[in-house]
Design a protein around this motif. Structure first.
Motif, PDB file in Angstrom:
ATOM      1  N   ASN A 335       0.811  -1.363  -0.092  1.00 44.15           N
ATOM      2  CA  ASN A 335       0.154   0.247  -0.095  1.00 44.15           C
ATOM      3  C   ASN A 335       0.800   1.376  -0.044  1.00 44.15           C
ATOM      4  O   ASN A 335       0.564   2.323  -1.029  1.00 44.15           O
ATOM      5  CB  ASN A 335      -0.811   0.093   1.313  1.00 44.15           C
ATOM      6  CG  ASN A 335      -1.822  -1.103   1.224  1.00 44.15           C
ATOM      7  OD1 ASN A 335      -1.856  -2.009   0.318  1.00 44.15           O
ATOM      8  ND2 ASN A 335      -2.742  -1.181   2.293  1.00 44.15           N
ATOM      9  N   GLU A 336       1.924   1.255   0.919  1.00 45.38           N
ATOM     10  CA  GLU A 336       2.716   2.520   1.051  1.00 45.38           C
ATOM     11  C   GLU A 336       3.652   2.637  -0.394  1.00 45.38           C
ATOM     12  O   GLU A 336       3.656   3.698  -0.785  1.00 45.38           O
ATOM     13  CB  GLU A 336       3.781   2.282   1.921  1.00 45.38           C
ATOM     14  CG  GLU A 336       4.825   3.290   2.359  1.00 45.38           C
ATOM     15  CD  GLU A 336       5.700   3.016   3.410  1.00 45.38           C
ATOM     16  OE1 GLU A 336       6.682   3.989   3.591  1.00 45.38           O
ATOM     17  OE2 GLU A 336       5.476   1.966   4.426  1.00 45.38           O
ATOM     18  N   HIS A 364      -2.776  -2.215   5.634  1.00 46.13           N
ATOM     19  CA  HIS A 364      -1.312  -2.540   5.591  1.00 46.13           C
ATOM     20  C   HIS A 364      -1.631  -4.013   4.420  1.00 46.13           C
ATOM     21  O   HIS A 364      -2.129  -5.124   5.171  1.00 46.13           O
ATOM     22  CB  HIS A 364      -0.467  -2.716   6.663  1.00 46.13           C
ATOM     23  CG  HIS A 364      -0.407  -1.588   7.300  1.00 46.13           C
ATOM     24  ND1 HIS A 364       0.470  -0.377   6.729  1.00 46.13           N
ATOM     25  CD2 HIS A 364      -0.925  -1.212   8.598  1.00 46.13           C
ATOM     26  CE1 HIS A 364       0.273   0.361   7.763  1.00 46.13           C
ATOM     27  NE2 HIS A 364      -0.366   0.005   8.638  1.00 46.13           N
ATOM     28  N   THR A 365      -0.925  -3.800   3.430  1.00 44.48           N
ATOM     29  CA  THR A 365      -0.632  -5.422   2.500  1.00 44.48           C
ATOM     30  C   THR A 365       0.750  -5.693   2.536  1.00 44.48           C
ATOM     31  O   THR A 365       1.373  -5.078   1.776  1.00 44.48           O
ATOM     32  CB  THR A 365      -1.367  -5.230   1.427  1.00 44.48           C
ATOM     33  OG1 THR A 365      -2.672  -4.874   1.632  1.00 44.48           O
ATOM     34  CG2 THR A 365      -1.348  -6.393   0.609  1.00 44.48           C
ATOM     35  N   ALA A 400      -6.367  -6.204  -3.422  1.00 45.36           N
ATOM     36  CA  ALA A 400      -7.136  -6.963  -2.595  1.00 45.36           C
ATOM     37  C   ALA A 400      -6.246  -8.519  -2.166  1.00 45.36           C
ATOM     38  O   ALA A 400      -5.049  -8.386  -2.580  1.00 45.36           O
ATOM     39  CB  ALA A 400      -8.114  -7.453  -3.554  1.00 45.36           C
ATOM     40  N   THR A 401      -6.796  -9.136  -1.370  1.00 42.43           N
ATOM     41  CA  THR A 401      -6.074 -10.339  -1.038  1.00 42.43           C
ATOM     42  C   THR A 401      -6.786 -11.612  -1.642  1.00 42.43           C
ATOM     43  O   THR A 401      -8.108 -11.805  -1.430  1.00 42.43           O
ATOM     44  CB  THR A 401      -5.836 -10.612   0.386  1.00 42.43           C
ATOM     45  OG1 THR A 401      -7.052 -10.502   1.308  1.00 42.43           O
ATOM     46  CG2 THR A 401      -4.891  -9.290   0.732  1.00 42.43           C
ATOM     47  N   LYS A 487      -6.885  -6.184   8.014  1.00 45.40           N
ATOM     48  CA  LYS A 487      -7.696  -5.522   8.492  1.00 45.40           C
ATOM     49  C   LYS A 487      -8.765  -4.856   7.403  1.00 45.40           C
ATOM     50  O   LYS A 487      -8.087  -3.913   6.852  1.00 45.40           O
ATOM     51  CB  LYS A 487      -7.582  -4.777   9.676  1.00 45.40           C
ATOM     52  CG  LYS A 487      -7.095  -5.477  10.866  1.00 45.40           C
ATOM     53  CD  LYS A 487      -6.978  -4.611  12.167  1.00 45.40           C
ATOM     54  CE  LYS A 487      -5.969  -5.529  13.257  1.00 45.40           C
ATOM     55  NZ  LYS A 487      -5.824  -4.282  14.571  1.00 45.40           N
ATOM     56  N   ALA A 488     -10.009  -4.874   7.111  1.00 49.27           N
ATOM     57  CA  ALA A 488     -10.724  -4.201   6.198  1.00 49.27           C
ATOM     58  C   ALA A 488     -10.652  -2.819   6.460  1.00 49.27           C
ATOM     59  O   ALA A 488     -10.675  -1.955   7.744  1.00 49.27           O
ATOM     60  CB  ALA A 488     -12.142  -4.772   6.166  1.00 49.27           C
ATOM     61  N   SER A 489     -10.774  -2.033   5.420  1.00 45.72           N
ATOM     62  CA  SER A 489     -10.706  -0.388   5.865  1.00 45.72           C
ATOM     63  C   SER A 489     -11.286   0.120   4.345  1.00 45.72           C
ATOM     64  O   SER A 489     -11.397  -0.496   3.466  1.00 45.72           O
ATOM     65  CB  SER A 489      -9.307   0.329   5.803  1.00 45.72           C
ATOM     66  OG  SER A 489      -8.639   0.092   4.708  1.00 45.72           O
TER      67      SER A 489
END
Length: 494
Positions: A335-336, A364-365, A400-401, A487-489
């Motif tokens: 993500n970063e 965070h992924t 996505a995961t 964690k979903a956001s």
């Protein structure tokens, strides 16, 4: 220098197999012939032994009795006729002397043998007692092969009273043995001929794919990359032929790719160099006015930068494909990395008034990959999306995961890619050859580099598009194993 007759695999296999078959057939023929010979001779010897016992009984019980002697003579003559033989009897008692029994119809055959004086031999036989001796070479009658049984004549009290010599004509038995030998030889010849045909056929089928492969390799060495091997079996040789065809297909595809690559590189370099040379010569000879030269110098500098970028891309692509670049796998926040990459394009995004949407499934992924290489992948995809997005359009980046994978999608709202062009978007110089690509905007190697980097990570990248509805590029990366459940956001928009 011509090849020797045994320099080919076919002739070596054929000669080896035929030698083995011939050796087996010869040994089998000799064995069968010996078995038949032993059987015939053994049966004859056994019959002679039985007849010798019967003759001894007739002599002891009947012949030495004057009243029964005529009956004994008839019995002995009948036995001689049965075997086409001659019986010689020697008695110790001078009253009986030497007696010969033989078939009158074949008496001439035994004349030489019947005249022979066997007195000394009879004494030796009488000394050995009841032991039976059978010989095939002690006595001879012309060219006739005979078998002789010798034994002492013993009365009921066990006293030796004489000796007998039972001579049998072995011509018929030998003829039977010869006939069997001829039959075995004929069968062996037929077997060798059938074996030759079978071995030739089987050896030919086994070696044909190898010969075809050798011919195909020779054609390959002459530049004919369409040569293939005909597969006619599913055995190891057939599998080798199939593997060769697969290799030939790969080599042919690689050769086509190489030729296309060389042609595209030549075109990409020749066109700007020709243009730059024309501008520079025009400035040198004064065709371009001094006040206009800065404008054309900017064009020349832009072309130099584009060619430099293309050469760098070619070097990166060659390094990745040759395996010279070693991945430095490490965990990092995808993500970063996406956010930092988008910030580097802020000026271009604002210039085209593009609305950027970041849709992250987790705060965070964490993925495990080569961060610098993945950064180049994101830059190329985002650069491509901005390039083809219309003014005021929208650019979406989704993360996505899926099980152990992170799925990244870069979506634009450009004109999209036609269905006939979609399968080739990751080919080298694809964009440089397509009409919808802005001239001079790209080297056409960006997506090809992206695909090689993702494949080097053991992952996949795909492209989907509908004309007029933009394009979507989707790739996968391996999630870091120690990462907790994301964690979903809510979606982030910029």
């Amino acid at each position: 220098m011509s090849k020797g007759i045994f320099n080919t695999l076919f002739t070596r296999m054929l000669s080896t197999y035929l030698a083995i078959v011939l050796l087996v057939v010869v040994l089998l023929g000799i064995t069968i012939g010996a078995m038949f010979k032993n059987q015939y001779i053994g049966e004859t010897e056994n019959e002679l032994r039985r007849e010798a016992e019967e003759i001894n009984r007739v002599i002891v019980t009947q012949y030495i009795d004057g009243e029964k002697r005529s009956v004994a003579k008839d019995s002995l003559l009948t036995t001689m006729r049965k075997y086409d033989a001659m019986l010689q009897l020697y008695f110790k008692d001078s009253a009986y002397g030497k007696v010969i029994f033989r078939d009158e119809q074949s008496s001439n055959k035994w004349e030489t043998l019947s005249d022979a004086d066997l007195s000394e031999e009879a004494k030796r036989v009488m000394e050995q007692g009841t032991d039976i001796e059978i010989s095939s070479d002690r006595f001879t009658v012309g060219n006739i092969s005979i078998m002789t049984l010798s034994r002492a004549i013993v009365d009921e009290a066990g006293k030796t009273i004489g000796a007998m010599f039972f001579h049998t004509d072995m011509s018929r038995t030998n003829d039977s043995i010869k006939q069997v030998s001829l039959d075995v030889l004929l069968s062996a010849c037929v077997a060798v001929i059938l074996a030759f045909l079978a071995v030739t056929y089987i050896t030919g089928r086994m070696t044909k794919p190898i010969v075809d492969m050798n011919n195909a390799i020779n054609r390959f060495s002459r530049g004919d990359y369409e040569a293939r091997v005909s597969i006619t079996s599913r055995d190891e040789v057939g599998q080798l032929g199939q593997s060769f065809n697969d290799m030939a297909n790969e080599i042919n595809a690689l050769e086509q790719s190489r030729r296309s690559f060389v042609a595209n590189v030549s075109h990409e370099l020749r066109s700007p160099l020709t243009s730059m040379r024309g501008f520079l010569e025009a400035m040198q000879d004064g065709t371009i006015a001094p006040e206009d030269q800065p404008k054309y110098l900017d064009i020349v500098i832009g072309e130099c930068k584009r060619m430099t970028g293309m050469v760098n891309d070619l070097l990166d692509l060659a390094r990745i494909e040759s395996g010279q670049y070693e991945l430095k796998l490490e965990p990092f926040d995808l993500n970063e990395l996406v956010i930092r990459t988008l910030l580097t394009f802020e000026a271009r995004i604002n210039a085209k008034h593009i609305d950027v949407a970041m849709d992250f499934a987790a705060e965070h992924t964490i993925v495990e990959a080569d961060q610098s290489q993945i950064a180049q992948v994101i830059r190329n995809l985002v650069d491509n999306a901005i390039k083809f997005s219309p003014d005021g359009g929208k650019l979406t980046v989704k993360i996505a995961t899926d099980k152990k994978l992170a799925v990244i999608s870069v979506i634009d709202e450009g004109d999209g890619i036609s269905p006939e062009d979609l399968p080739y978007v990751f080919d080298r110089f694809y964009k440089a050859e397509k009409a919808h690509t802005p001239s001079g905007s790209s080297s056409g190697l960006g997506l090809s580099i992206v695909k090689r980097i993702i494949e080097q990570h053991g992952q996949t990248i795909t492209a989907s598009s509908l004309p007029g509805e933009g394009a979507t590029f989707t790739l996968t990366l391996k999630l870091y194993e120690q990462q907790g459940k994301p964690k979903a956001s809510p979606s982030q928009r910029r």
